[in-house]
Scaffold this motif. Structure first.
Motif, short mmCIF file in Angstrom:
data_model
loop_
_atom_site.label_atom_id
_atom_site.label_comp_id
_atom_site.label_asym_id
_atom_site.label_seq_id
_atom_site.Cartn_x
_atom_site.Cartn_y
_atom_site.Cartn_z
N SER A 202 -23.93 -0.17 -46.33
CA SER A 202 -22.67 0.40 -46.78
C SER A 202 -22.74 1.92 -46.83
O SER A 202 -23.83 2.52 -46.87
CB SER A 202 -22.32 -0.15 -48.17
OG SER A 202 -23.31 0.20 -49.11
N HIS A 228 -19.35 -2.37 -46.52
CA HIS A 228 -18.14 -1.69 -46.97
C HIS A 228 -18.30 -0.16 -46.87
O HIS A 228 -19.41 0.36 -46.75
CB HIS A 228 -17.82 -2.08 -48.41
CG HIS A 228 -18.93 -1.81 -49.38
ND1 HIS A 228 -19.94 -2.71 -49.63
CD2 HIS A 228 -19.20 -0.74 -50.16
CE1 HIS A 228 -20.78 -2.21 -50.52
NE2 HIS A 228 -20.35 -1.01 -50.86
N VAL A 242 -13.10 -10.58 -43.19
CA VAL A 242 -13.27 -10.18 -44.58
C VAL A 242 -12.49 -11.11 -45.51
O VAL A 242 -12.96 -11.48 -46.59
CB VAL A 242 -12.82 -8.72 -44.77
CG1 VAL A 242 -12.92 -8.31 -46.23
CG2 VAL A 242 -13.67 -7.78 -43.93
N VAL A 253 -18.26 -9.20 -50.44
CA VAL A 253 -16.84 -8.83 -50.41
C VAL A 253 -16.24 -8.80 -51.81
O VAL A 253 -15.54 -7.85 -52.18
CB VAL A 253 -16.05 -9.80 -49.51
CG1 VAL A 253 -14.55 -9.51 -49.58
CG2 VAL A 253 -16.53 -9.70 -48.07
N HIS A 260 -13.61 -2.02 -49.32
CA HIS A 260 -13.52 -2.43 -47.92
C HIS A 260 -12.34 -1.71 -47.29
O HIS A 260 -11.19 -2.12 -47.41
CB HIS A 260 -13.37 -3.95 -47.81
CG HIS A 260 -14.66 -4.68 -47.90
ND1 HIS A 260 -15.50 -4.86 -46.83
CD2 HIS A 260 -15.28 -5.24 -48.97
CE1 HIS A 260 -16.57 -5.52 -47.23
NE2 HIS A 260 -16.47 -5.76 -48.51
#
Length: 508
Positions: A202, A228, A242, A253, A260
């Motif tokens: 991420s 993300h 997603v 998620v 996101h």
């Protein structure tokens, strides 16, 4: 005072020379690499030693202390000013060291032999440093490493072989770097690290995701695959992935739902993926049921969010999987195979998974179509059936027209007998003879008139006569009662009956 003698001590005249030498030594010491000025370990001043733990945190160290004890299991060097980790940072093998903490330093260089003397490491923290490149096979000696923290660096280049050899690695943290390529080889089938259960990439600069490759990953990988806050373009394909992970309540998620984001098409502005409703006019997302057909074999996947869980199944109507029930078999990997599918196999199948930290229950709904055709071939099979029916009909017509045997008594050579006058109305179809001369007595003196066409007349008995007039009592027209035409009438009727059995087509 004796002339020629100085009042100063003998060494006073060399003071400028000594001063210049001192500054030269000081400058030389500053220019030497940190390892050359490394000091020995002092558990009373620079470090704290507690049993097999050595903590040298926040001591403004520029290098790793020398003479580390062989029994050290944990070495904490965090929050210092160490910039290089060379091969000789520990000249002796630390066979008991399992945790090395080097976070919040100024590391910009890792030697390719930096970990040859600490091969038993299980936890390595290199986070919050200035690393930019991970070279090939740099972590190869660490076969027992389980956790590797590399977040909050400046890493922009990662060699594809950098993590080769990490057979025991379970968690890899690469967030908050400058990575532009998603390391798919770490999680993809046949190339992934077998023990890896968490990958965090991420907050990087990744612009492309192999969504199809990610979708086929097992749930225990997708549950801890964090991507993300990257520079991903907005698309319905990514939204669908997603959103599906959100429906499955994957931590990757659910825990970062508001982070996101994606870049809108044609713009540089980012947008948050709204998982609670359709995004960018994309189709609504839902978990699909398992659709099957008769006589098929289907494997139901108990795709749990944790790896290596103990799994068991319940069949529809709370029936259990047993040896007597041959249509449902529990496979070694915990999945359930059912088949050959029957209509009664429709329903909800429940998978119970038990793990070390939590339990999980999955539901799979099976819908069985009441036919054996594979979806997509039904229309083709119907077309073939229709074509076969048409061909069969054409063959039957030709058989009827040309190959039907003549078994009636009126056929030529079958001994036609004279019938009663009233029997001429028993035939529903009356056909005039073909290419046969009809002798008519009249004003033309019995001239013969050829007939070049075939004509069929419907002659219902006791209902209609010529021109549609009713003849309830069976009386004939006056011209048919004349003596001069009686013989010709009987002749015509006999020939009409015999023509029914001929193979000459009839024109109506």
């Amino acid at each position: 005072m004796v002339s020629g003698q100085s009042c100063f001590p003998p060494y006073a005249m060399d003071a400028p020379v000594l001063t210049r030498g001192f500054f030269a030594l000081l400058i030389l010491a500053i220019q030497l690499p940190p390892e050359s000025t490394a000091s020995s370990l002092n558990c009373h001043k620079t470090c704290v030693c507690a049993s097999n733990i050595v903590s040298c945190s926040r001591m403004n160290l520029t290098s790793v202390p020398l003479a580390l004890p062989r029994y050290a299991a944990v070495l904490d060097l965090s929050f210092n000013n160490i910039s290089h980790l060379r091969a000789e940072w520990t000249p002796i093998r630390l066979s008991r060291l399992h945790s090395l903490l080097l976070s919040h330093n100024r590391l910009i260089f890792l030697s390719s032999e930096a970990f040859h003397h600490v091969t038993k490491l299980r936890h390595l923290d290199l986070s919050s440093n200035g690393l930019r490149i991970l070279e090939e096979f740099i972590f190869e000696p660490l076969e027992r490493l389980e956790v590797l923290l590399l977040y909050n660096n400046h890493i922009s280049q990662i060699d594809r072989s950098a993590f080769v050899g990490l057979m025991s690695l379970q968690k890899l943290y690469l967030s908050r770097n400058q990575i532009q390529r998603f390391p798919l080889e770490l999680v993809k089938e046949k190339s992934r690290l077998e023990a890896l259960t968490l990958l965090d990439v991420s907050s990087n600069k990744i612009k492309v995701l192999s969504i199809q490759e990610l979708q086929v990953l097992p749930a225990w990988i997708k549950n801890s695959l964090y991507f993300h806050n990257n520079s991903l373009p907005c698309s319905c394909e990514m939204y669908t992935m997603v959103a599906l992970w959100n429906l499955r309540e994957f931590s990757s998620v659910v825990d970062y739902r508001d982070e996101h984001i994606c870049l809108l098409p044609g713009k540089e502005k980012s947008a948050i993926l709204d998982l609670n409703k359709q995004h960018l006019n994309c189709s609504a997302v839902k978990i699909m049921d398992q659709i099957t057909y008769l006589e098929q074999y289907v494997v139901l996947d108990c795709d749990t969010k944790q790896k290596d869980m103990q799994k068991s199944w319940d069949l529809p109507k709370n029936a259990e999987v047993s040896f007597e029930n041959q249509s449902a078999v529990l496979l070694p990997d915990g999945n359930l195979r059912i088949g050959p599918i029957q209509v009664m196999d429709s329903g909800v199948y429940t998978c119970y998974a038990e793990g070390d930290s939590q339990n999980e229950t999955l539901y799979v709904t099976v819908m069985v179509h009441n036919y054996t055709m594979i979806p997509g071939l039904e229309g083709m099979k119907t077309a073939y059936t229709t074509l076969a029916g048409c061909l069969a009909s054409i063959v039957m017509v030709f058989i009827y027209l040309y190959l039907t045997p003549c078994n009636c008594v009126c056929c030529p050579g079958q001994g036609l007998s004279k019938s009663a006058p009233g029997d001429s109305h028993s035939s529903t179809v009356s056909v005039t003879p073909t290419n046969q001369e009809a002798g008519l007595d009249g004003d033309e003196g019995g001239a013969k008139v050829p007939f070049n066409r075939h004509m069929a007349f419907l002659d219902p008995k006791h209902l209609l006569e010529q021109n549609g007039r009713l003849n309830p009592i069976g009386e004939e027209e006056d011209e048919w009662h004349e003596d001069r035409r009686e013989g010709e009438r009987r002749r015509s009727e006999a020939e009409s009956i015999s023509s029914v059995c001929s193979d000459t087509p009839m024109v109506v």
